[in-house]
Design a protein around this motif. Sequence first.
Motif, PDB file in Angstrom:
ATOM      1  N   ASN A 168     -10.630  15.212  -1.261  1.00 56.06           N
ATOM      2  CA  ASN A 168     -11.329  14.127  -1.941  1.00 56.06           C
ATOM      3  C   ASN A 168     -12.586  13.688  -1.188  1.00 56.06           C
ATOM      4  O   ASN A 168     -13.091  12.582  -1.381  1.00 56.06           O
ATOM      5  CB  ASN A 168     -10.378  12.946  -2.141  1.00 56.06           C
ATOM      6  CG  ASN A 168      -9.333  13.232  -3.202  1.00 56.06           C
ATOM      7  OD1 ASN A 168      -9.581  13.061  -4.378  1.00 56.06           O
ATOM      8  ND2 ASN A 168      -8.175  13.696  -2.766  1.00 56.06           N
ATOM      9  N   ASN A 169     -13.048  14.580  -0.278  1.00 50.11           N
ATOM     10  CA  ASN A 169     -14.315  14.371   0.445  1.00 50.11           C
ATOM     11  C   ASN A 169     -14.341  13.089   1.266  1.00 50.11           C
ATOM     12  O   ASN A 169     -15.361  12.395   1.346  1.00 50.11           O
ATOM     13  CB  ASN A 169     -15.489  14.375  -0.547  1.00 50.11           C
ATOM     14  CG  ASN A 169     -15.613  15.700  -1.265  1.00 50.11           C
ATOM     15  OD1 ASN A 169     -15.544  16.755  -0.638  1.00 50.11           O
ATOM     16  ND2 ASN A 169     -15.764  15.644  -2.575  1.00 50.11           N
ATOM     17  N   LYS A 170     -13.212  12.782   1.901  1.00 50.06           N
ATOM     18  CA  LYS A 170     -13.153  11.631   2.787  1.00 50.06           C
ATOM     19  C   LYS A 170     -13.356  12.084   4.223  1.00 50.06           C
ATOM     20  O   LYS A 170     -12.974  13.195   4.606  1.00 50.06           O
ATOM     21  CB  LYS A 170     -11.808  10.914   2.660  1.00 50.06           C
ATOM     22  CG  LYS A 170     -11.494  10.421   1.253  1.00 50.06           C
ATOM     23  CD  LYS A 170     -12.447   9.345   0.815  1.00 50.06           C
ATOM     24  CE  LYS A 170     -12.108   8.840  -0.584  1.00 50.06           C
ATOM     25  NZ  LYS A 170     -13.040   7.829  -1.051  1.00 50.06           N
ATOM     26  N   ASN A 171     -13.937  11.228   5.041  1.00 50.99           N
ATOM     27  CA  ASN A 171     -14.137  11.535   6.457  1.00 50.99           C
ATOM     28  C   ASN A 171     -12.823  11.344   7.195  1.00 50.99           C
ATOM     29  O   ASN A 171     -12.313  10.241   7.285  1.00 50.99           O
ATOM     30  CB  ASN A 171     -15.200  10.609   7.046  1.00 50.99           C
ATOM     31  CG  ASN A 171     -15.527  10.970   8.486  1.00 50.99           C
ATOM     32  OD1 ASN A 171     -14.816  11.730   9.135  1.00 50.99           O
ATOM     33  ND2 ASN A 171     -16.610  10.425   8.986  1.00 50.99           N
ATOM     34  N   VAL A 172     -12.252  12.435   7.708  1.00 52.45           N
ATOM     35  CA  VAL A 172     -10.960  12.343   8.389  1.00 52.45           C
ATOM     36  C   VAL A 172     -11.056  12.746   9.859  1.00 52.45           C
ATOM     37  O   VAL A 172     -10.057  12.841  10.551  1.00 52.45           O
ATOM     38  CB  VAL A 172      -9.908  13.235   7.694  1.00 52.45           C
ATOM     39  CG1 VAL A 172      -9.656  12.748   6.292  1.00 52.45           C
ATOM     40  CG2 VAL A 172     -10.341  14.699   7.691  1.00 52.45           C
ATOM     41  N   LYS A 177      -8.966   6.700   9.132  1.00 54.74           N
ATOM     42  CA  LYS A 177      -9.665   5.981   8.074  1.00 54.74           C
ATOM     43  C   LYS A 177      -8.901   6.135   6.773  1.00 54.74           C
ATOM     44  O   LYS A 177      -9.430   6.601   5.762  1.00 54.74           O
ATOM     45  CB  LYS A 177     -11.096   6.491   7.942  1.00 54.74           C
ATOM     46  CG  LYS A 177     -11.954   6.219   9.172  1.00 54.74           C
ATOM     47  CD  LYS A 177     -13.381   6.634   8.940  1.00 54.74           C
ATOM     48  CE  LYS A 177     -14.233   6.312  10.162  1.00 54.74           C
ATOM     49  NZ  LYS A 177     -15.630   6.711   9.979  1.00 54.74           N
ATOM     50  N   TYR A 178      -7.637   5.742   6.846  1.00 52.75           N
ATOM     51  CA  TYR A 178      -6.780   5.921   5.683  1.00 52.75           C
ATOM     52  C   TYR A 178      -7.190   5.008   4.537  1.00 52.75           C
ATOM     53  O   TYR A 178      -7.528   3.855   4.738  1.00 52.75           O
ATOM     54  CB  TYR A 178      -5.316   5.629   6.039  1.00 52.75           C
ATOM     55  CG  TYR A 178      -4.462   5.605   4.811  1.00 52.75           C
ATOM     56  CD1 TYR A 178      -3.988   6.786   4.274  1.00 52.75           C
ATOM     57  CD2 TYR A 178      -4.221   4.420   4.153  1.00 52.75           C
ATOM     58  CE1 TYR A 178      -3.260   6.781   3.110  1.00 52.75           C
ATOM     59  CE2 TYR A 178      -3.495   4.405   2.985  1.00 52.75           C
ATOM     60  CZ  TYR A 178      -3.018   5.588   2.470  1.00 52.75           C
ATOM     61  OH  TYR A 178      -2.310   5.579   1.308  1.00 52.75           O
ATOM     62  N   GLU A 179      -7.132   5.536   3.337  1.00 54.40           N
ATOM     63  CA  GLU A 179      -7.244   4.696   2.146  1.00 54.40           C
ATOM     64  C   GLU A 179      -6.614   5.422   0.970  1.00 54.40           C
ATOM     65  O   GLU A 179      -6.682   6.642   0.858  1.00 54.40           O
ATOM     66  CB  GLU A 179      -8.698   4.360   1.820  1.00 54.40           C
ATOM     67  CG  GLU A 179      -9.573   5.556   1.529  1.00 54.40           C
ATOM     68  CD  GLU A 179     -11.013   5.160   1.235  1.00 54.40           C
ATOM     69  OE1 GLU A 179     -11.300   4.824   0.070  1.00 54.40           O
ATOM     70  OE2 GLU A 179     -11.815   5.188   2.167  1.00 54.40           O
ATOM     71  N   ASN A 180      -5.935   4.662   0.121  1.00 57.27           N
ATOM     72  CA  ASN A 180      -5.442   5.213  -1.132  1.00 57.27           C
ATOM     73  C   ASN A 180      -6.603   5.291  -2.119  1.00 57.27           C
ATOM     74  O   ASN A 180      -7.609   4.604  -1.980  1.00 57.27           O
ATOM     75  CB  ASN A 180      -4.360   4.304  -1.715  1.00 57.27           C
ATOM     76  CG  ASN A 180      -3.055   4.405  -0.942  1.00 57.27           C
ATOM     77  OD1 ASN A 180      -2.637   5.494  -0.581  1.00 57.27           O
ATOM     78  ND2 ASN A 180      -2.405   3.277  -0.695  1.00 57.27           N
ATOM     79  N   ASN A 181      -6.459   6.145  -3.116  1.00 53.73           N
ATOM     80  CA  ASN A 181      -7.448   6.163  -4.197  1.00 53.73           C
ATOM     81  C   ASN A 181      -6.753   6.589  -5.484  1.00 53.73           C
ATOM     82  O   ASN A 181      -5.532   6.653  -5.540  1.00 53.73           O
ATOM     83  CB  ASN A 181      -8.636   7.077  -3.846  1.00 53.73           C
ATOM     84  CG  ASN A 181      -8.218   8.523  -3.615  1.00 53.73           C
ATOM     85  OD1 ASN A 181      -7.301   9.016  -4.263  1.00 53.73           O
ATOM     86  ND2 ASN A 181      -8.886   9.194  -2.705  1.00 53.73           N
ATOM     87  N   ASN A 182      -7.514   6.880  -6.491  1.00 55.68           N
ATOM     88  CA  ASN A 182      -6.916   7.203  -7.786  1.00 55.68           C
ATOM     89  C   ASN A 182      -6.191   8.533  -7.790  1.00 55.68           C
ATOM     90  O   ASN A 182      -5.386   8.797  -8.678  1.00 55.68           O
ATOM     91  CB  ASN A 182      -8.002   7.207  -8.872  1.00 55.68           C
ATOM     92  CG  ASN A 182      -8.561   5.822  -9.131  1.00 55.68           C
ATOM     93  OD1 ASN A 182      -7.855   4.827  -8.963  1.00 55.68           O
ATOM     94  ND2 ASN A 182      -9.817   5.755  -9.543  1.00 55.68           N
ATOM     95  N   ASP A 183      -6.486   9.388  -6.808  1.00 59.14           N
ATOM     96  CA  ASP A 183      -5.888  10.717  -6.767  1.00 59.14           C
ATOM     97  C   ASP A 183      -4.569  10.760  -6.001  1.00 59.14           C
ATOM     98  O   ASP A 183      -3.726  11.596  -6.282  1.00 59.14           O
ATOM     99  CB  ASP A 183      -6.868  11.712  -6.138  1.00 59.14           C
ATOM    100  CG  ASP A 183      -8.136  11.843  -6.963  1.00 59.14           C
ATOM    101  OD1 ASP A 183      -8.024  12.246  -8.132  1.00 59.14           O
ATOM    102  OD2 ASP A 183      -9.211  11.522  -6.449  1.00 59.14           O
TER     103      ASP A 183
END
Length: 249
Positions: A168-172, A177-183
């Motif tokens: 989901n193209n998040k910086n890990v 930098k955890y976050e929930n999203n729609n996926d």
Amino acid sequence: MEITLSLEKTSSTNLSIVVDVFRASTSITIALNKFKQIIPTFTPEEAKEIAKQKNGVLAGERMGKTIEGFDVGNSPVDISNLNTEKETLVLTTSNGTRILKDMKSTVLIGSFINAKSVAKTSLKIAKKNSYEHIDIVMAGWKGNFAIEDFLASGEILHWIWKELSKENNKNVENGFKYENNNDFKISEYGQAAILASRNYENLKKVIANTRSSKRLKELGYEKDIEFSLQKNIIENVVIYENGSLKLLK
């Protein structure tokens, strides 16, 4: 996709990962370097009967102790050192094999030693089968919470989260930098396990003083503790199908 963390009984009808660090999930994962299949059983009597039928190695414990008359206990170190040409291991344990009995989902086996591999494989299976739920199931001890299973579950969840975040193209790469999203959504219990598992040196110190560790040390299995706490030393992923545990290929 929803990712959750449970104790003893899975909440998923899709995919579950069973975690019993001390010692069933570790023993099962490493044993499939040596055996073609493992048959989990729920009583010593059943184990003995199946071992006769299958010409299998008989392995098992109760209260941590090797069952009298069995070839080996539930020790990943001892199982690794077995010298045998037999292809089947028949295993009965106090916790890990017991909770497999009533599962209705696709079941994988997870531990510290294969956390990364089982995490990545779980996502591949979920995508292939359009699953919407992955549940990490802690075996615990006699129905009670076991911190080693919680922390190993956190390690597995970390790798699940990391793979999903990449997709989901998040910086890990720069810290947590955890976050929930729609996926995808990881339960708060699961998030807590991830955070708790991130300091590896502290994790080992905490687990060294748990009830489970003390019990194993008293029985002379300190090497099993050290072995079971190694992270990502093996790529084996084990699936439970038709009453048998086998490598997923």
